[in-house]
Design a protein around this motif. Sequence first.
Motif, PDB file in Angstrom:
ATOM      1  N   PRO A  83       0.809  -1.225   0.000  1.00 52.48           N
ATOM      2  CA  PRO A  83       0.000   0.000   0.000  1.00 52.48           C
ATOM      3  C   PRO A  83       0.844   1.278   0.000  1.00 52.48           C
ATOM      4  O   PRO A  83       0.507   2.251  -0.680  1.00 52.48           O
ATOM      5  CB  PRO A  83      -0.834  -0.110   1.280  1.00 52.48           C
ATOM      6  CG  PRO A  83      -0.908  -1.579   1.553  1.00 52.48           C
ATOM      7  CD  PRO A  83       0.421  -2.121   1.097  1.00 52.48           C
ATOM      8  N   LYS A  84       1.949   1.264   0.739  1.00 56.79           N
ATOM      9  CA  LYS A  84       2.806   2.454   0.788  1.00 56.79           C
ATOM     10  C   LYS A  84       3.447   2.709  -0.578  1.00 56.79           C
ATOM     11  O   LYS A  84       3.463   3.845  -1.065  1.00 56.79           O
ATOM     12  CB  LYS A  84       3.890   2.295   1.856  1.00 56.79           C
ATOM     13  CG  LYS A  84       4.769   3.522   1.986  1.00 56.79           C
ATOM     14  CD  LYS A  84       5.759   3.408   3.122  1.00 56.79           C
ATOM     15  CE  LYS A  84       6.584   4.676   3.233  1.00 56.79           C
ATOM     16  NZ  LYS A  84       7.548   4.618   4.325  1.00 56.79           N
TER      17      LYS A  84
ATOM     18  N   SER B  95       2.339   1.714  -3.455  1.00 57.64           N
ATOM     19  CA  SER B  95       1.266   2.103  -4.377  1.00 57.64           C
ATOM     20  C   SER B  95       0.884   3.570  -4.206  1.00 57.64           C
ATOM     21  O   SER B  95       0.601   4.258  -5.195  1.00 57.64           O
ATOM     22  CB  SER B  95       0.045   1.211  -4.182  1.00 57.64           C
ATOM     23  OG  SER B  95       0.340  -0.097  -4.620  1.00 57.64           O
ATOM     24  N   ARG B  96       0.873   4.060  -2.981  1.00 52.09           N
ATOM     25  CA  ARG B  96       0.570   5.489  -2.751  1.00 52.09           C
ATOM     26  C   ARG B  96       1.639   6.371  -3.390  1.00 52.09           C
ATOM     27  O   ARG B  96       1.328   7.387  -4.024  1.00 52.09           O
ATOM     28  CB  ARG B  96       0.463   5.790  -1.255  1.00 52.09           C
ATOM     29  CG  ARG B  96      -0.859   5.418  -0.644  1.00 52.09           C
ATOM     30  CD  ARG B  96      -1.047   6.006   0.745  1.00 52.09           C
ATOM     31  NE  ARG B  96       0.010   5.667   1.688  1.00 52.09           N
ATOM     32  CZ  ARG B  96       0.049   4.569   2.436  1.00 52.09           C
ATOM     33  NH1 ARG B  96      -0.925   3.684   2.345  1.00 52.09           N
ATOM     34  NH2 ARG B  96       1.047   4.353   3.259  1.00 52.09           N
ATOM     35  N   HIS B  97       2.898   5.982  -3.221  1.00 51.88           N
ATOM     36  CA  HIS B  97       3.982   6.763  -3.830  1.00 51.88           C
ATOM     37  C   HIS B  97       3.899   6.719  -5.357  1.00 51.88           C
ATOM     38  O   HIS B  97       4.110   7.732  -6.027  1.00 51.88           O
ATOM     39  CB  HIS B  97       5.346   6.261  -3.358  1.00 51.88           C
ATOM     40  CG  HIS B  97       5.686   6.687  -1.965  1.00 51.88           C
ATOM     41  ND1 HIS B  97       5.880   8.001  -1.601  1.00 51.88           N
ATOM     42  CD2 HIS B  97       5.870   5.962  -0.835  1.00 51.88           C
ATOM     43  CE1 HIS B  97       6.172   8.077  -0.319  1.00 51.88           C
ATOM     44  NE2 HIS B  97       6.167   6.847   0.177  1.00 51.88           N
TER      45      HIS B  97
ATOM     46  N   ALA C 191       1.200   6.302  -7.118  1.00 52.47           N
ATOM     47  CA  ALA C 191       0.052   7.126  -7.510  1.00 52.47           C
ATOM     48  C   ALA C 191       0.440   8.604  -7.526  1.00 52.47           C
ATOM     49  O   ALA C 191       0.031   9.356  -8.420  1.00 52.47           O
ATOM     50  CB  ALA C 191      -1.118   6.885  -6.563  1.00 52.47           C
ATOM     51  N   PHE C 192       1.236   9.009  -6.566  1.00 49.34           N
ATOM     52  CA  PHE C 192       1.716  10.393  -6.502  1.00 49.34           C
ATOM     53  C   PHE C 192       2.562  10.707  -7.738  1.00 49.34           C
ATOM     54  O   PHE C 192       2.397  11.753  -8.377  1.00 49.34           O
ATOM     55  CB  PHE C 192       2.542  10.578  -5.222  1.00 49.34           C
ATOM     56  CG  PHE C 192       2.596  11.988  -4.718  1.00 49.34           C
ATOM     57  CD1 PHE C 192       1.840  12.381  -3.628  1.00 49.34           C
ATOM     58  CD2 PHE C 192       3.416  12.924  -5.321  1.00 49.34           C
ATOM     59  CE1 PHE C 192       1.895  13.682  -3.152  1.00 49.34           C
ATOM     60  CE2 PHE C 192       3.482  14.229  -4.853  1.00 49.34           C
ATOM     61  CZ  PHE C 192       2.718  14.609  -3.766  1.00 49.34           C
TER      62      PHE C 192
END
Length: 138
Positions: free
Chosen positions: A43-44, A46-48, A50-51
């Motif tokens: 998840p971490k 994937s968040r990066h 996405a950014f």
Amino acid sequence: MRNDFSALFLALADKTRLRILNLLAHCEISVHTLTEILGESQPKISRHLAFLRKAELVKTRREGKWIYYKMAEIKNEHLKNILNNLIEWISSDETMQKDYSKLLELQPDLVLRAKSNIYANPYMTREQKKEELEIHLL
């Protein structure tokens, strides 16, 4: 990329995102492989990603259940130069070198295939690609 410079520099203002860009400068990589190399949760990562995708620095490709990321093509020459210089600069960092070594351990064929294509790095200017090609031909 739009002329949203603040979004660009926000995307570059995080060590994990810089580590991701450093790896993607070498080849296309799955989210799973990025989590293994960086030692972070899916998840971490994937968040990066996405950014970085929102900043139009990376793009995705789906293959079955896997999502692969690679550097986006940048048309703005000034931005290409900034990113190419950044990647060149951070690649000498010890953490970045360790990440690259892990990538070579996990996916040597993928890296070698990408390295054989000098156009794999969209941040290289035309002149830099030409110089790289000349080096490969020697």
